[in-house]
Scaffold this active site. Structure first.
Site, mmCIF file in Angstrom:
data_model
loop_
_atom_site.group_PDB
_atom_site.id
_atom_site.type_symbol
_atom_site.label_atom_id
_atom_site.label_comp_id
_atom_site.label_asym_id
_atom_site.label_seq_id
_atom_site.Cartn_x
_atom_site.Cartn_y
_atom_site.Cartn_z
ATOM 1 C CG HIS A 288 -0.500 0.058 2.524
ATOM 2 N ND1 HIS A 288 -0.214 1.254 3.166
ATOM 3 C CD2 HIS A 288 -0.239 -0.903 3.438
ATOM 4 C CE1 HIS A 288 0.198 1.014 4.397
ATOM 5 N NE2 HIS A 288 0.203 -0.290 4.591
ATOM 6 C CG ASP A 300 2.610 0.361 7.983
ATOM 7 O OD1 ASP A 300 2.129 -0.205 6.984
ATOM 8 O OD2 ASP A 300 1.957 0.570 9.027
ATOM 9 C CD GLU A 334 -3.168 -1.375 5.350
ATOM 10 O OE1 GLU A 334 -3.282 -2.403 6.034
ATOM 11 O OE2 GLU A 334 -2.660 -0.321 5.792
ATOM 12 C CG ASP A 362 1.132 -3.719 5.282
ATOM 13 O OD1 ASP A 362 2.062 -2.970 5.649
ATOM 14 O OD2 ASP A 362 -0.073 -3.467 5.497
#
Length: 422
Positions: A288, A300, A334, A362
């Site tokens: 994402h 992240d 996300e 992820d």
């Protein structure tokens, strides 16, 4: 490199809709046939490994990510930075020579945290580090000043419901695992509001801390009053728990300026290497592109997005053409609960039988040890054989399950899925 085995997925994994792998149209391949076919890809696997680890692609995904993160910065859903990131990646994928580079529209939440702070007033003055949780409402302009009740679980909160009315609930829940403990972040405000609390502060969902609160998304319920909510550091949660256990009165002043705007237009970013024999069949890799607003989002999930891109780059650079289409999707929103992925699934679910496997990275981008896989026993056996091709870099483990916010929709309907584990 972590997606090095994708080319093998495209050729070897059984179709999830019940179609068999065949030598020709007359009879299905046996496992021994498949095993021998996999072994025949060792030279190609070595070429990919050499390019990624020792060749011109060495450190390429890291360098790409560093430039991206330094240039764009944090990429919160609905923000101008996320718009800039999507435009950046669209251009980068096109310049990389990938095929069918395009954007698919999505409507995403738009929330901004604004100014926020918390101060302990009793038994002493102490500045509490906080981060408002996504979708939280603001406090009144003057803030909220109230006594604190500290609980370690939802059960304790319900047992002490009469004490909680009009107070700020502080959750000092023990960390068990992210998957289990994160419910306090997502549901903490709702459970506190049910017993009449005026705000909630949740111990950050982390196994360790350096006095750093962690943000994340949280959910309200339509039939429950909305109260402001934020995460606090592990250290402050433990301190207030100790004070409370001694019978000390704790008073906190909380001020949050969060705002929620109407949903904003955004996009999932898509690129492909089109399959040579079965172009309609899809092997999907993903990460994402959005992030939270209090960091660069390099881990992240910038890392996951960029190693997914690298998978296509490696195959393209070697001049390889997979039998099935390898599709990269960089999800939007996300962090707000997989909004981009859900809308993508709704748009493409009528062709779900064409999706052979879906993948997401992820879980952090560190040294890989293997992958998590969800699928039937026959597919798992094939996966183990495929992973043996990664023995030169000691990435051979196949874990019992895969999960991920963005691929969950596909897993529910039986599409095999995998997630990179470290």
């Amino acid at each position: 490199m972590k997606y090095i085995l994708l080319i093998f997925f495209m050729n070897l994994l059984p179709q999830h809709a019940g179609k068999s792998l065949r030598r020709d149209d007359s009879y299905p391949k046996t496992f021994e046939d498949i095993k021998n076919e996999i072994a025949g890809y060792r030279d190609i696997a070595k070429a990919i490994i050499d390019l990624a680890v020792h060749g011109k692609a060495q450190n390429r995904s890291y360098e790409r990510l560093a430039v991206f993160a330094d240039t764009i910065g944090p990429r919160l859903s609905g923000s101008k930075n996320l718009d800039a990131a999507i435009k950046y990646m669209f251009n980068a994928l096109w310049e990389d020579g990938l095929e069918n580079v395009h954007l698919e529209p999505v409507k995403v939440p738009h929330w901004e945290r604004g100014e926020e702070f918390a101060m302990m007033l009793e038994p002493r003055n102490h500045s509490i580090a906080i981060l408002g949780l996504g979708s939280s409402i603001a406090t009144p302009p003057e803030g909220i000043t109230a006594e604190v009740i500290v609980v370690a679980s939802f059960d304790e909160l319900r047992k002490r419901a009469q004490e909680a009315k009009g107070k700020i609930v502080v959750y000092n829940e023990p960390y068990i695992s992210y998957g289990e403990t994160v419910r306090y972040r997502s549901q903490g405000a709702v459970e506190a509001a049910k017993v009449g609390a005026v705000a909630s502060l949740i111990r950050s969902i982390a196994s360790f801390s350096i006095h750093s609160p962690h943000t994340g998304w949280q959910n309200y319920q339509p039939d429950v009053p909305r109260i402001p909510t934020a995460c606090i550091s592990v250290e402050d949660a433990e301190m207030m728990s100790r004070m409370s256990s001694r019978g000390t009165k704790i008073v906190v002043h909380l001020k949050m300026g969060a705002k929620t705007y109407p949903h904003s237009p955004s996009f999932n970013t898509v690129a492909e290497i089109v399959g040579s024999k079965y172009p309609e069949q899809i092997v999907l890799v993903s990460g994402h592109l959005d992030s939270w607003d209090v960091g660069q989002g390099a881990m992240d999930d910038g890392g996951g997005a960029f190693i997914s891109w690298e998978a296509l780059s490696l195959i393209k650079d070697l001049g390889l053409r997979p039998k099935r289409t390898l599709r990269l999707v960089l999800w939007t929103a996300e962090e707000q609960g997989g909004v981009g992925a859900e809308q993508y699934y709704q748009l493409h679910k009528e062709n779900i039988s064409n999706f052979d496997i879906v993948m997401e990275s992820d879980e952090g981008t560190f040294r890989p040890s293997g992958l998590g896989f969800t699928g039937n026993a026959k597919a798992r056996d094939i996966m183990k054989e495929i992973m043996s091709l990664l023995q030169p870099i000691n990435v051979t483990d196949v874990y019992d399950s895969a999960d991920g916010t963005d691929i969950d929709y596909w897993m529910r309907v039986g599409v095999p899925e995998r997630a990179l584990l470290i």
